[in-house]
Scaffold this active site. Structure first.
Site, short mmCIF file in Angstrom:
data_model
loop_
_atom_site.label_atom_id
_atom_site.label_comp_id
_atom_site.label_asym_id
_atom_site.label_seq_id
_atom_site.Cartn_x
_atom_site.Cartn_y
_atom_site.Cartn_z
N ASP A 1 28.90 13.90 -52.73
CA ASP A 1 29.03 15.53 -53.37
C ASP A 1 30.47 16.19 -52.81
OD1 ASP A 1 27.81 17.83 -54.13
OD2 ASP A 1 26.35 17.31 -52.32
N SER A 2 30.91 17.49 -53.43
CA SER A 2 31.59 18.12 -53.12
C SER A 2 31.83 18.74 -52.41
CB SER A 2 31.34 18.83 -54.30
OG SER A 2 30.42 19.67 -54.21
N GLY A 3 30.41 19.24 -50.82
CA GLY A 3 30.26 20.02 -49.82
C GLY A 3 29.62 21.15 -50.56
N ASP B 1 30.61 23.37 -56.75
CA ASP B 1 29.67 24.62 -56.70
C ASP B 1 29.17 25.31 -55.78
OD1 ASP B 1 28.51 23.07 -55.43
OD2 ASP B 1 26.47 22.43 -56.72
N GLN C 1 23.89 24.44 -63.16
CA GLN C 1 23.34 25.42 -62.21
C GLN C 1 22.90 25.81 -63.13
OE1 GLN C 1 22.93 25.65 -58.67
NE2 GLN C 1 24.11 23.63 -58.26
N ASP D 1 18.99 10.93 -56.09
CA ASP D 1 19.65 10.91 -54.79
C ASP D 1 19.03 11.31 -53.67
OD1 ASP D 1 21.63 13.17 -55.14
OD2 ASP D 1 20.96 12.68 -52.98
N HIS E 1 12.03 -0.42 -46.19
CA HIS E 1 11.00 -0.24 -46.88
C HIS E 1 11.17 0.77 -48.15
CE1 HIS E 1 7.36 -0.14 -48.66
NE2 HIS E 1 7.03 1.11 -48.50
N1 PRF Z 1 25.21 21.14 -55.39
C1 PRF Z 1 25.64 20.42 -54.69
N2 PRF Z 1 24.68 19.09 -54.27
C2 PRF Z 1 23.56 19.18 -54.53
C3 PRF Z 1 23.26 20.22 -54.73
C4 PRF Z 1 23.36 20.86 -55.41
O1 PRF Z 1 23.16 21.96 -56.38
C5 PRF Z 1 21.40 19.94 -54.94
C6 PRF Z 1 20.09 20.63 -55.38
N3 PRF Z 1 19.13 19.78 -55.85
C7 PRF Z 1 21.39 18.62 -53.60
N4 PRF Z 1 22.25 18.11 -53.60
N5 PRF Z 1 26.65 19.86 -54.95
#
Ligand code: PRF
Length: 376
Positions: free
Chosen positions: A92-94, A146, A194, A271, A340
């Site tokens: 994920d981008s952070g 984002d 989004q 995830d 589990h």
């Molecule tokens: N953007 C990013 N990671 C995320 C979300 C998002 O909107 C969400 C929202 N459920 C979880 N992880 N970059």
């Protein structure tokens, strides 16, 4: 990366597919265990691979950038070499973590300024440097930078936020396409759709993302405080627009029921921290319903924690023993529940795939949703 659509359920939008990366193949629909800091909390890599049969795991740019830092990750030769996980990784981008964890954050057109939640140090994320950071971490699938507004945001706020996310997305794509992977295997960039709970914003976001012609797409900004029915209808709206022949990833969702409902609406990848986070506190998901292992009723129940379960821990530990461990704050209790729950989530998506391939997904889902909603 390559995605092959295999089968589509006749009575819903559920599909099966196969995603091929340089670190191996992933069968979809898939659940991806969360390994924020390069470790799935309490579960080691051999258990992930052999017991849980995880096909891909997640890492997080915000956390890995702060600790251990890019210097160590680059010297290690990327996250796969650093943590010894040879199968695919997605980062994920952070963006989401900057808004949920960091302090004193300030958003500008250029990017996000924030202070680390660890030591208060000041940092600046931009679409460009977040692409570079994910090149250095070296995940197979990386995410655009984002803004994720809360599910209760006004139309006005959501519209402005989406427009910023779209401008950031274009900058992400440009930077990603101008740069090369660092470790000899390929990487791919997924845009994030989004638009909060507003149909027209979601459609606009999905059309814009689709026009960038990437290898897969994510749906963000859901499960962030909006009613669950809004989440389901936004998934439908977005999946109507996204190309059918590309994988769709619903970020940070959810309960086993949420996952089945989203699969039936055409989502391929998931995830969520729930199986590990809730597991650490003694919540156990099973095919017959959810158990809070801390409850008194389990104190002398010596039956296996999940007689139908597929992992080693399911058959070899009793409810009474795991209750004792969780009550006593023993690490092993959290580990057993985490293993589990992850094995259960992977079993659930495997069953879903089998039912989609057999054309029986819709009726199986109805029965499963009822069972899963039960509190044991
Ligand atoms: N953007 C990013 N990671 C995320 C979300 C998002 O909107 C969400 C929202 N459920 C979880 N992880 N970059």
């Amino acid at each position: 990366m390559d995605f092959k659509l295999l089968n589509t359920d006749p009575k819903s939008s559920a599909r099966t597919g196969e995603l091929t990366t340089d670190h191996g193949k992933i069968q979809t629909p898939i659940f991806m265990p969360v390994g924020t800091l390069g470790s799935v909390k309490g579960v080691h890599q051999r258990e992930l691979r052999d017991d849980i049969n995880a096909e891909i795991i997640l890492g997080n740019t915000y956390h890995l950038y702060l600790r251990p830092g890019l210097d160590v990750l680059e010297k290690a030769g990327g996250l796969h070499k650093f943590n010894g996980w040879e199968r695919p990784i997605l980062t994920d981008s952070g963006g989401f973590q900057v808004f949920s964890l960091a302090e004193n954050r300030k958003l500008t057109e250029e990017g996000a300024m924030f202070r680390s939640h660890i030591d208060g140090s000041k940092h600046f994320f931009t679409p460009e440097n977040v692409m570079d950071t994910q090149r250095t971490i070296g995940a197979d699938i990386i995410m655009a930078f984002d803004e994720c507004p809360p599910g209760t945001s006004t139309y006005e706020y959501s519209k402005n936020s989406l427009e910023l996310t779209q401008r950031w997305l274009e900058r992400c794509v440009k930077r990603f396409d101008e740069t090369e992977p660092k470790y000899g295997y390929s990487q791919t960039l997924f845009p994030i759709v989004q638009g909060c709970v507003y149909n027209d914003l979601r459609i606009k976001a999905a059309e814009h993302a689709a026009s960038l012609n990437r290898e897969g797409y994510a749906i963000g900004g859901l499960a962030v405080g909006e009613p669950v029915e809004d989440m389901y209808s936004m998934i439908e709206v977005v999946n109507e627009v996204l190309p059918k022949d590309k994988p769709r990833y619903l970020m940070g969702v959810g309960t086993p029921v949420n996952i089945l409902e989203a699969i039936s609406r055409g989502v391929d990848m998931f995830d969520c921290v729930m199986p590990t986070r809730n597991g650490r506190n003694g919540m156990i998901f099973t095919s017959e319903g959810t158990i809070n292992i801390k409850n008194k009723k389990w104190y002398d129940d010596f039956s296996p924690i999940d007689p139908n379960g597929t992992s080693y821990v399911d058959q070899n530990y009793s409810k009474a023993y795991v209750r004792h461990l969780i009550h006593s704050g023993e690490l092993l209790g959290s580990q057993i529940c985490s293993i589990h729950n992850l094995a259960f989530y992977l079993w659930l998506v495997r069953e879903a795939r089998e039912h989609i391939n057999a054309g029986t997904f819709a009726s199986w889902k109805e029965i499963m949703v009822k069972k899963l909603a039960t509190r044991l």
